[in-house]
Enzyme design. Structure first.
Site, PDB file in Angstrom:
ATOM      1  N   ASP A  27      18.190  16.821  10.483  1.00 51.07           N
ATOM      2  CA  ASP A  27      18.026  17.276   9.285  1.00 51.07           C
ATOM      3  C   ASP A  27      19.594  18.447   8.240  1.00 51.07           C
ATOM      4  O   ASP A  27      19.688  17.618   7.473  1.00 51.07           O
ATOM      5  CB  ASP A  27      16.342  17.813   9.091  1.00 51.07           C
ATOM      6  CG  ASP A  27      17.026  18.793   7.708  1.00 51.07           C
ATOM      7  OD1 ASP A  27      16.333  18.740   6.606  1.00 51.07           O
ATOM      8  OD2 ASP A  27      16.929  20.199   7.388  1.00 51.07           O
ATOM      9  N   ALA A  28      20.359  19.102   9.586  1.00 48.11           N
ATOM     10  CA  ALA A  28      21.441  18.716   8.931  1.00 48.11           C
ATOM     11  C   ALA A  28      22.106  18.419   8.429  1.00 48.11           C
ATOM     12  O   ALA A  28      23.473  18.472   7.525  1.00 48.11           O
ATOM     13  CB  ALA A  28      21.735  20.229   9.778  1.00 48.11           C
TER      14      ALA A  28
END
Length: 134
Positions: A27-28
């Site tokens: 996600d990051a």
């Protein structure tokens, strides 16, 4: 000093990370790629930048973009994608269906796995395919 932007963990250590952990990392990675892509392409400025980022990182859009890369995945990448898709998530955002959220989680798990494996060129390659036409 460890270079966390270009890390390469051993396969045994990566196998010990849960699907949710891989998705958390992915996600990051994905959000950083999207923000960089938006800035580099002059797609949005000011408050529009946040809106443009949210539009690309939401689960329905991630699920749509994941479809573009599925035919390109190796068997090993497909296995990681499936593992992420089958992760036991406890809550699904109201704006996404269960299927969309599972696909988004699978994409994030794949990106997290590739990043932690040190396969940054592959991350870039898949991201470029995802962003074609955007």
């Amino acid at each position: 000093m460890t270079d966390y932007l270009h890390i390469q963990l051993p396969p045994d250590q990566i196998r010990g990370i849960s699907s949710i952990g891989l998705a958390h990392m992915g996600d990051a990675v994905y959000e950083l790629l999207v923000r960089t892509w938006l800035c580099a392409h002059g797609k949005a400025t000011g408050k529009g930048l946040h809106r443009a980022t949210v539009a690309l990182v939401c689960a329905p859009k991630q699920a749509e973009l994941a479809q573009r890369i599925l035919p390109l995945l190796t068997e090993e990448e497909q296995a990681v994608f499936r593992r992420g898709r089958n992760a036991n998530v406890h809550s699904i955002p109201a704006h996404a269906s269960r299927a969309q959220y599972q696909q988004a989680t699978a994409l994030e798990a794949l990106l997290g796995w590739l990043h932690l494996s040190g396969r940054h060129d592959r991350v870039e390659q898949l991201f470029a395919v995802m962003m074609e036409g955007e």
